[in-house]
Each structure stands twice: as C-alpha cells, then as structure tokens.
Design a protein around this motif. Structure first.
Motif, short mmCIF file in Angstrom:
data_model
loop_
_atom_site.label_atom_id
_atom_site.label_comp_id
_atom_site.label_asym_id
_atom_site.label_seq_id
_atom_site.Cartn_x
_atom_site.Cartn_y
_atom_site.Cartn_z
N ASN A 1 17.15 -52.82 48.63
CA ASN A 1 18.01 -53.96 48.95
C ASN A 1 18.27 -54.73 47.67
O ASN A 1 17.38 -54.88 46.83
CB ASN A 1 17.33 -54.87 49.98
CG ASN A 1 17.28 -54.25 51.35
OD1 ASN A 1 18.08 -53.38 51.67
ND2 ASN A 1 16.33 -54.68 52.15
N PRO A 2 19.49 -55.26 47.51
CA PRO A 2 19.75 -56.07 46.31
C PRO A 2 18.82 -57.27 46.27
O PRO A 2 18.47 -57.83 47.30
CB PRO A 2 21.21 -56.51 46.47
CG PRO A 2 21.77 -55.72 47.59
CD PRO A 2 20.63 -55.18 48.39
N PHE B 1 17.58 -60.93 45.92
CA PHE B 1 18.05 -62.31 46.15
C PHE B 1 17.78 -63.06 44.85
O PHE B 1 16.65 -63.14 44.39
CB PHE B 1 17.28 -62.88 47.33
CG PHE B 1 17.67 -64.26 47.78
CD1 PHE B 1 18.92 -64.81 47.52
CD2 PHE B 1 16.78 -65.03 48.52
CE1 PHE B 1 19.27 -66.08 47.96
CE2 PHE B 1 17.10 -66.29 48.98
CZ PHE B 1 18.36 -66.82 48.69
N SER C 1 22.88 -65.23 45.02
CA SER C 1 23.53 -64.06 45.60
C SER C 1 22.50 -63.16 46.28
O SER C 1 21.30 -63.28 46.04
CB SER C 1 24.27 -63.27 44.53
OG SER C 1 23.39 -62.88 43.49
N ASN C 2 23.01 -62.29 47.14
CA ASN C 2 22.20 -61.29 47.85
C ASN C 2 21.15 -61.89 48.78
O ASN C 2 20.04 -61.38 48.88
CB ASN C 2 21.54 -60.32 46.86
CG ASN C 2 22.55 -59.62 46.01
OD1 ASN C 2 23.60 -59.18 46.49
ND2 ASN C 2 22.29 -59.53 44.72
#
Length: 185
Positions: A20-21, A23, A62-63
C-alpha cells in the motif's frame, strides 16, 4: 522444490506483492527534521521568546487509508515546558477531501474545528522556546479517522482529542520541524 515454489508464486495475484502507498505528511516550507523559518514562530508581546509572525506552515498529505472520513492534526514540542511538553496546535473535523493547508491557513480558523493548545488559544501557536533551551523538535502529526467531519465538539485539548480518537484512528503520518531561539543554533 524450487519449481513448485516458483509455480506457487506465479499463481498468486500480483496485487499481493504490491505494498500500500505510504501515508505521508510534508511541507513546502521545510523538509523533515529541518529548521523552520522564524516567521512560523509565535508572536507574544509578553514573551521575549515569541518574536515571530505566528504564521502556520503549509502542510499537505497523501495516501490516507481508503476508509478515511476526516483528519486531525496535532503539533507538539515534547521537550517544551521544561520537559513536560507543549501542544502548539490541535485541529480536527477536517473533511477527507482536504489534503492540504496553505501557509497561514491553520492560523485563520477555516476548514477545521480548533481545539485548545497549551497556551489556551485556538489554532496555530508557533514555537517560542526560551533562549538557552537549545534545539526544539516540533512534531506535526496528521491522523486519519473514521469519524465524519463535525463529529467532535470544539475546544478539545490534545489529551481530550486523543481520548475521542481511540478506536477511530486509521493511520497517521508525521513530520518534524526544528527551531531554536539560541544564536549559536
């Protein structure tokens, strides 16, 4: 054995290997663990350590986790207050559609619900470390929550907000800014 392992790995979907990207929280005004400009420092006529402009730095993230409904942002100086810690900002009820604040936005009071920082004010209260206290590290943390915006009442303190977020935090990202009022720093 190697052929069987290779066949097993080939049969797994590619998504199982994709991470997962991450955060992340960042600022165009300073990089992680870098010095913050004096303009971000607090401004208080009664304190010789508070001679800045009290402008909040720009922040963007982001993310966030996909289930995010709102964000909260905390800024603390863990060694301020002679080691007892100082909270410089408590803001929350930030809609999930918001992913940034421009320079000065967190001082203005728009786009979030303000809690109370250590001096008892709302929104951003910039760094004011006493001369001779060395380098201070200001921890900026954005917390993704599953709470809808406007869920939490205004004027929560740092500790009260954390109590309200228990069981509702989905993830967090952080950034550190450094500041000192010492001439040799």
């Amino acid at each position: 054995m190697r052929v069987a392992s290779a066949l097993l790995l080939a049969a797994l979907p590619a998504a199982s290997f994709a991470a997962n990207p991450l955060f992340t929280l960042q600022s165009p005004d300073f990089t992680d663990n870098a010095f913050m400009a004096k303009s971000f420092a607090g401004n208080n006529k009664n304190s010789p350590a508070c001679t800045g402009e009290n402008i909040s730095p720009a922040l963007s993230w982001s993310n966030a986790p996909p289930e995010t409904k709102s964000f909260a942002i905390l800024v603390t100086d863990p060694v301020g207050g002679k080691g007892l810690g100082v909270t410089h900002m408590v803001v929350y009820n930030i809609p999930a559609t918001t992913t940034s604040f421009a320079r000065g936005d967190l001082t203005s009071g728009k786009g979030y619900t303000a809690g109370k920082n250590s001096p008892g004010t709302r929104g951003w209260y910039g760094p004011c470390p006493p001369v001779g206290s060395g380098m201070h590290h200001y921890n900026f943390v954005v917390i993704a929550t599953d709470l809808p915006p406007e869920q939490l009442k205004a004027d929560l303190t740092h500790d009260a907000l954390l109590t309200q977020l228990k069981g509702h935090a989905l993830g967090a990202a952080s950034l550190v800014g450094r500041f000192s009022n010492d001439p040799q720093q």
